[in-house]
Design a protein around this motif. Sequence first.
Motif, PDB file in Angstrom:
ATOM      1  N   TYR A 450       0.812  -1.228   0.000  1.00 54.26           N
ATOM      2  CA  TYR A 450       0.000   0.000   0.000  1.00 54.26           C
ATOM      3  C   TYR A 450       0.845   1.277   0.000  1.00 54.26           C
ATOM      4  O   TYR A 450       2.003   1.266   0.427  1.00 54.26           O
ATOM      5  CB  TYR A 450      -0.891   0.065   1.253  1.00 54.26           C
ATOM      6  CG  TYR A 450      -1.819  -1.107   1.409  1.00 54.26           C
ATOM      7  CD1 TYR A 450      -2.873  -1.316   0.518  1.00 54.26           C
ATOM      8  CD2 TYR A 450      -1.648  -2.013   2.457  1.00 54.26           C
ATOM      9  CE1 TYR A 450      -3.725  -2.386   0.668  1.00 54.26           C
ATOM     10  CE2 TYR A 450      -2.504  -3.098   2.608  1.00 54.26           C
ATOM     11  CZ  TYR A 450      -3.535  -3.285   1.710  1.00 54.26           C
ATOM     12  OH  TYR A 450      -4.382  -4.346   1.858  1.00 54.26           O
ATOM     13  N   GLN A 462      -5.766   4.533   1.996  1.00 59.13           N
ATOM     14  CA  GLN A 462      -4.890   3.407   1.737  1.00 59.13           C
ATOM     15  C   GLN A 462      -5.009   3.137   0.239  1.00 59.13           C
ATOM     16  O   GLN A 462      -6.084   2.795  -0.243  1.00 59.13           O
ATOM     17  CB  GLN A 462      -5.411   2.212   2.544  1.00 59.13           C
ATOM     18  CG  GLN A 462      -4.530   1.002   2.553  1.00 59.13           C
ATOM     19  CD  GLN A 462      -5.226  -0.148   3.298  1.00 59.13           C
ATOM     20  OE1 GLN A 462      -6.380  -0.464   3.012  1.00 59.13           O
ATOM     21  NE2 GLN A 462      -4.537  -0.764   4.219  1.00 59.13           N
ATOM     22  N   MET A 471      -8.788   3.279  -0.803  1.00 56.75           N
ATOM     23  CA  MET A 471      -9.693   2.913   0.306  1.00 56.75           C
ATOM     24  C   MET A 471      -9.658   4.049   1.331  1.00 56.75           C
ATOM     25  O   MET A 471      -8.576   4.427   1.785  1.00 56.75           O
ATOM     26  CB  MET A 471      -9.128   1.634   0.935  1.00 56.75           C
ATOM     27  CG  MET A 471      -9.974   1.043   1.990  1.00 56.75           C
ATOM     28  SD  MET A 471     -11.126  -0.114   1.291  1.00 56.75           S
ATOM     29  CE  MET A 471     -10.095  -1.556   1.068  1.00 56.75           C
ATOM     30  N   CYS A 509     -15.327  -1.997   6.784  1.00 61.05           N
ATOM     31  CA  CYS A 509     -14.426  -3.140   6.746  1.00 61.05           C
ATOM     32  C   CYS A 509     -15.277  -4.406   6.802  1.00 61.05           C
ATOM     33  O   CYS A 509     -16.163  -4.507   7.660  1.00 61.05           O
ATOM     34  CB  CYS A 509     -13.546  -3.045   7.985  1.00 61.05           C
ATOM     35  SG  CYS A 509     -12.348  -4.308   8.161  1.00 61.05           S
ATOM     36  N   ARG A 515     -13.511   1.969   8.685  1.00 57.20           N
ATOM     37  CA  ARG A 515     -12.087   2.229   8.910  1.00 57.20           C
ATOM     38  C   ARG A 515     -11.892   3.578   9.630  1.00 57.20           C
ATOM     39  O   ARG A 515     -12.629   4.529   9.375  1.00 57.20           O
ATOM     40  CB  ARG A 515     -11.328   2.216   7.582  1.00 57.20           C
ATOM     41  CG  ARG A 515     -11.163   0.802   7.027  1.00 57.20           C
ATOM     42  CD  ARG A 515     -10.550   0.805   5.644  1.00 57.20           C
ATOM     43  NE  ARG A 515     -10.239  -0.545   5.198  1.00 57.20           N
ATOM     44  CZ  ARG A 515     -11.131  -1.420   4.756  1.00 57.20           C
ATOM     45  NH1 ARG A 515     -12.407  -1.082   4.703  1.00 57.20           N
ATOM     46  NH2 ARG A 515     -10.767  -2.632   4.368  1.00 57.20           N
ATOM     47  N   GLU A 534      -1.682  -1.031  11.485  1.00 56.61           N
ATOM     48  CA  GLU A 534      -3.084  -1.420  11.662  1.00 56.61           C
ATOM     49  C   GLU A 534      -3.160  -2.078  13.036  1.00 56.61           C
ATOM     50  O   GLU A 534      -2.874  -3.254  13.193  1.00 56.61           O
ATOM     51  CB  GLU A 534      -3.513  -2.379  10.526  1.00 56.61           C
ATOM     52  CG  GLU A 534      -5.001  -2.594  10.485  1.00 56.61           C
ATOM     53  CD  GLU A 534      -5.462  -3.329   9.225  1.00 56.61           C
ATOM     54  OE1 GLU A 534      -4.674  -3.476   8.272  1.00 56.61           O
ATOM     55  OE2 GLU A 534      -6.623  -3.778   9.212  1.00 56.61           O
ATOM     56  N   LYS A 537      -8.094  -4.741  13.448  1.00 54.41           N
ATOM     57  CA  LYS A 537      -8.611  -4.824  12.089  1.00 54.41           C
ATOM     58  C   LYS A 537      -9.304  -3.515  11.689  1.00 54.41           C
ATOM     59  O   LYS A 537     -10.275  -3.093  12.343  1.00 54.41           O
ATOM     60  CB  LYS A 537      -9.597  -5.986  11.987  1.00 54.41           C
ATOM     61  CG  LYS A 537      -9.905  -6.358  10.569  1.00 54.41           C
ATOM     62  CD  LYS A 537     -10.746  -7.606  10.561  1.00 54.41           C
ATOM     63  CE  LYS A 537     -11.234  -7.914   9.179  1.00 54.41           C
ATOM     64  NZ  LYS A 537     -12.149  -9.024   9.168  1.00 54.41           N
ATOM     65  N   CYS A 538      -8.752  -2.882  10.679  1.00 52.12           N
ATOM     66  CA  CYS A 538      -9.290  -1.629  10.113  1.00 52.12           C
ATOM     67  C   CYS A 538      -9.238  -0.432  11.061  1.00 52.12           C
ATOM     68  O   CYS A 538      -9.925   0.558  10.853  1.00 52.12           O
ATOM     69  CB  CYS A 538     -10.706  -1.837   9.586  1.00 52.12           C
ATOM     70  SG  CYS A 538     -10.733  -3.007   8.220  1.00 52.12           S
ATOM     71  N   TYR A 540      -6.440   2.062  12.292  1.00 56.73           N
ATOM     72  CA  TYR A 540      -5.057   2.371  11.924  1.00 56.73           C
ATOM     73  C   TYR A 540      -4.488   3.478  12.805  1.00 56.73           C
ATOM     74  O   TYR A 540      -5.229   4.294  13.369  1.00 56.73           O
ATOM     75  CB  TYR A 540      -4.985   2.840  10.465  1.00 56.73           C
ATOM     76  CG  TYR A 540      -5.592   1.838   9.492  1.00 56.73           C
ATOM     77  CD1 TYR A 540      -4.804   0.886   8.861  1.00 56.73           C
ATOM     78  CD2 TYR A 540      -6.961   1.850   9.227  1.00 56.73           C
ATOM     79  CE1 TYR A 540      -5.356  -0.031   7.967  1.00 56.73           C
ATOM     80  CE2 TYR A 540      -7.529   0.937   8.347  1.00 56.73           C
ATOM     81  CZ  TYR A 540      -6.723  -0.001   7.724  1.00 56.73           C
ATOM     82  OH  TYR A 540      -7.268  -0.910   6.859  1.00 56.73           O
TER      83      TYR A 540
HETATM   84  C1  MAN Z   1      -7.905  -4.494   3.142  1.00 54.79           C
HETATM   85  C2  MAN Z   1      -7.048  -3.508   3.857  1.00 54.79           C
HETATM   86  C3  MAN Z   1      -6.571  -4.031   5.168  1.00 54.79           C
HETATM   87  C4  MAN Z   1      -7.721  -4.552   5.997  1.00 54.79           C
HETATM   88  C5  MAN Z   1      -8.545  -5.531   5.184  1.00 54.79           C
HETATM   89  C6  MAN Z   1      -9.794  -5.946   5.965  1.00 54.79           C
HETATM   90  O1  MAN Z   1      -7.143  -5.564   2.712  1.00 54.79           O
HETATM   91  O2  MAN Z   1      -7.814  -2.374   4.063  1.00 54.79           O
HETATM   92  O3  MAN Z   1      -5.874  -3.038   5.890  1.00 54.79           O
HETATM   93  O4  MAN Z   1      -7.275  -5.207   7.157  1.00 54.79           O
HETATM   94  O5  MAN Z   1      -8.950  -4.939   3.975  1.00 54.79           O
HETATM   95  O6  MAN Z   1     -10.565  -6.843   5.254  1.00 54.79           O
END
Ligand code: MAN
Length: 566
Positions: A450, A462, A471, A509, A515, A534, A537-538, A540
């Motif tokens: 990323y 991202q 994203m 997410c 996010r 991160e 999960k999601c 950051y």
């Molecule tokens: C993407 C990114 C990751 C996140 C996953 C969750 O791959 O945004 O940072 O953890 O989605 O499904």
Amino acid sequence: MRFPQSLFLLAVTGSAARASSDKVARPRGVAPEFAKYYQDQETFTCITSPAVKIPFSAVNDDFCDCPDGSDEPGTAACSHLSRNSPLTVADHPGNSDLDPSLALPGFYCKNKGHRPSFVPFQRVNDGICDYELCCDGSDEWARVGGTKCEDRCKEIGKKWRKEEEKRQKSMTAALKKKKELLVDAGRQVQEIEDYIRRLEAEVKGSEVKVRGLEANLKKVEEEERKVVRTSGKGKGKVNALAGVAKARVEELRLALSNVRQQRDDLRSQLKELEDILSKFKVEYNPNFNDEGVKRAVRSWEDYAAREMSTGEIAAEELDLDMITRADDENSGVHWQHWENTEDGCNDSEILYKLAAWLPPTLVNFLEDQYFSVKSFLESRGFISKTEEDSGSESKALTEARNALKAEEDSLMEIKNKLRDERADLEKDYGTAGIFRALKGQCVQQDAGEYTYEHCFLESTKQLQRKGGSSMSMGKFVRIGSTSVEEVNEAGEVVSVEKIALEYDRGQHCWNGPNRSTKVVLECGEQNEILKTAEDEKCVYSMLVTTPAVCAGGEENDGAPRSKDEL
Ligand code: MAN
């Protein structure tokens, strides 16, 4: 470059000046600012527990006598004790109410050629040279296990001074940038204030226009009502039209009668001529060979043969007779019927009919009351708008109404802008509003698959390095703070409060939250993303450097202070 703070070293700085007042040599490990406690060569009084007194010979005997460990400044004998802030203890000597904890910040290394510092007591004589804190190696004075730590302060000090110089330069550059940001932020505030003043003036101007247009609309409405009243004479528009049409038809009927009369006169003249010519044809002498006379007789005979049939003429005459008759019954138009029609005679006309019997001042009053109640009921939907108000109004009235509506819309638009600008001035843009100057500025960092992007006070993203899809990691919410654990130069983990920009409501997410990102800011010369993680999960976190959070620079900047500063 970022600028970490060393609490541990700060405690030492500035203490050297007091060392000159020492009368006797300080015991090993004692910093100049604590020398005064070690003046009495006979008896030692524990610093924070003065009730405890021991012979001076027990100082640094590698046995912990004092509850605050102050009898062992040069050994690790009291290192099992914990430590309060050095300032707390130094500022309250003799306060035995304090918890039994170390009175001294650590083993004092002179570090000649570099900066003096304290080494935690556990690391005294542990067989390891702690050069990052004690470059002169004096913490390993007992040479445990044969450890000999030579004095490296000269080279370490030189390197440090070089780096420090670089740090100072960078700090100076960062402060210069910070001042520029403050000037920019101040200028933006000034511009908004000027804009607000302009908008306020526009609102006033527009309000005056609206009042003028309202008065104009009222006037036009009033005129319209008068027109309807006088032209319709209380009987409606069809009646008025019937009146006009009847007059016009009468004019045309008279004109037709005149033309018929003239025609009849010409007909009798023609008859006379025809009789002359018929006689001429019978009486002329055909033996008299005159070619002109013979041609005239032939032309007459042709003309007489073409004469129109009397039946046709009679039918046309009957039609014209009917058309020119003056009575309603036989002219085909029943004027009386139209003149007396109540053509949807509406409620306002009832008022006009009534008005004929009332004094004019009372009529005007009643009219005003009637129309204001009617428009109130219409505007709230209690009654539907009448045709008179919608489709059938005059051009002047429509124009007056449209002009007022356009000005009201424009006034509303200016007021909305004014509200937004005022709200923006009230918003938190950090100390001295400095983040105004950074709003919308973006920085990026490549990390793995990323590229992370941070646009100050707007968004975090991202971006896929391959494929380029983006994203949202959150939209800006507020300027907050967060406490971050840092390792200081003494190797201790300390908690430091930092400014954090919070972003949430990012892309959803899968099987998780929307996010969100917390952007922790650190003082640095450049706006730069140092790290993105991160944490869950999601969820950051970003570590971003910026001159905006460096200490100082706010003095004499002329920029307004934020709410929490006032
Ligand atoms: C993407 C990114 C990751 C996140 C996953 C969750 O791959 O945004 O940072 O953890 O989605 O499904």
